[in-house]
Design an enzyme around this catalytic site. Structure first.
Site, short mmCIF file in Angstrom:
data_model
loop_
_atom_site.label_atom_id
_atom_site.label_comp_id
_atom_site.label_asym_id
_atom_site.label_seq_id
_atom_site.Cartn_x
_atom_site.Cartn_y
_atom_site.Cartn_z
N ILE A 58 0.87 -1.17 0.00
CA ILE A 58 0.00 0.00 0.00
C ILE A 58 0.91 1.22 0.00
O ILE A 58 1.82 1.31 0.80
CB ILE A 58 -0.93 0.01 1.24
CG1 ILE A 58 -1.75 -1.28 1.30
CG2 ILE A 58 -1.82 1.25 1.24
CD1 ILE A 58 -2.43 -1.52 2.61
N GLY A 117 -2.04 4.05 -3.72
CA GLY A 117 -2.02 2.86 -4.56
C GLY A 117 -2.00 1.61 -3.71
O GLY A 117 -1.56 1.62 -2.56
N CYS A 136 9.99 -3.19 -2.31
CA CYS A 136 9.85 -2.25 -1.20
C CYS A 136 11.13 -2.09 -0.39
O CYS A 136 11.09 -1.68 0.76
CB CYS A 136 8.69 -2.65 -0.29
SG CYS A 136 7.12 -2.79 -1.15
#
Length: 113
Positions: free
Chosen positions: A13, A25, A43
């Site tokens: 997220i 998003g 990430c």
């Protein structure tokens, strides 16, 4: 920020604010080719694995379209306001979002990185 099943990330997220405009998003791994994640560091997390809904459900599950349709309907119902804009989620509503994630992927938890 993401959704985790144990130490495996199933969804990401993101939120960005630029020029006073917020964009959001969400990415939910439904049934991707997980081998592609070996070539990147999702990430920036190097010591955790990426997973998918299908993998966690033993190689079966709803399609991306089914999940997307249901997610959009539910988010619109939770976030929508009569004026067509959005209002902040109350704690009970956020609990409903978490509950949805847990129904899609039992054992999922939300965490902030």
């Amino acid at each position: 920020t993401g959704v985790w099943i144990g130490d495996r990330k199933v969804a990401a997220i993101g939120v960005r604010i630029s020029g006073g405009v917020a964009t959001h998003g969400v990415a939910l791994n439904v049934d991707p080719d997980l081998s592609k994640f070996r070539d990147i560091v999702p990430c920036g997390i190097t010591d955790r694995e990426v997973t998918s809904v299908w993998r966690e459900l033993g190689g079966r599950g709803p399609t991306a379209e089914e999940i997307g349709d249901r997610l959009l309907r539910r988010l619109a119902a939770l976030l929508g306001s009569p004026g067509g804009g959005f209002s902040p989620l109350s704690p009970p509503e956020m609990g409903e979002v978490e509950g949805f994630a847990r129904r899609v992927a039992p054992g999922a938890s939300f965490s902030v990185e």
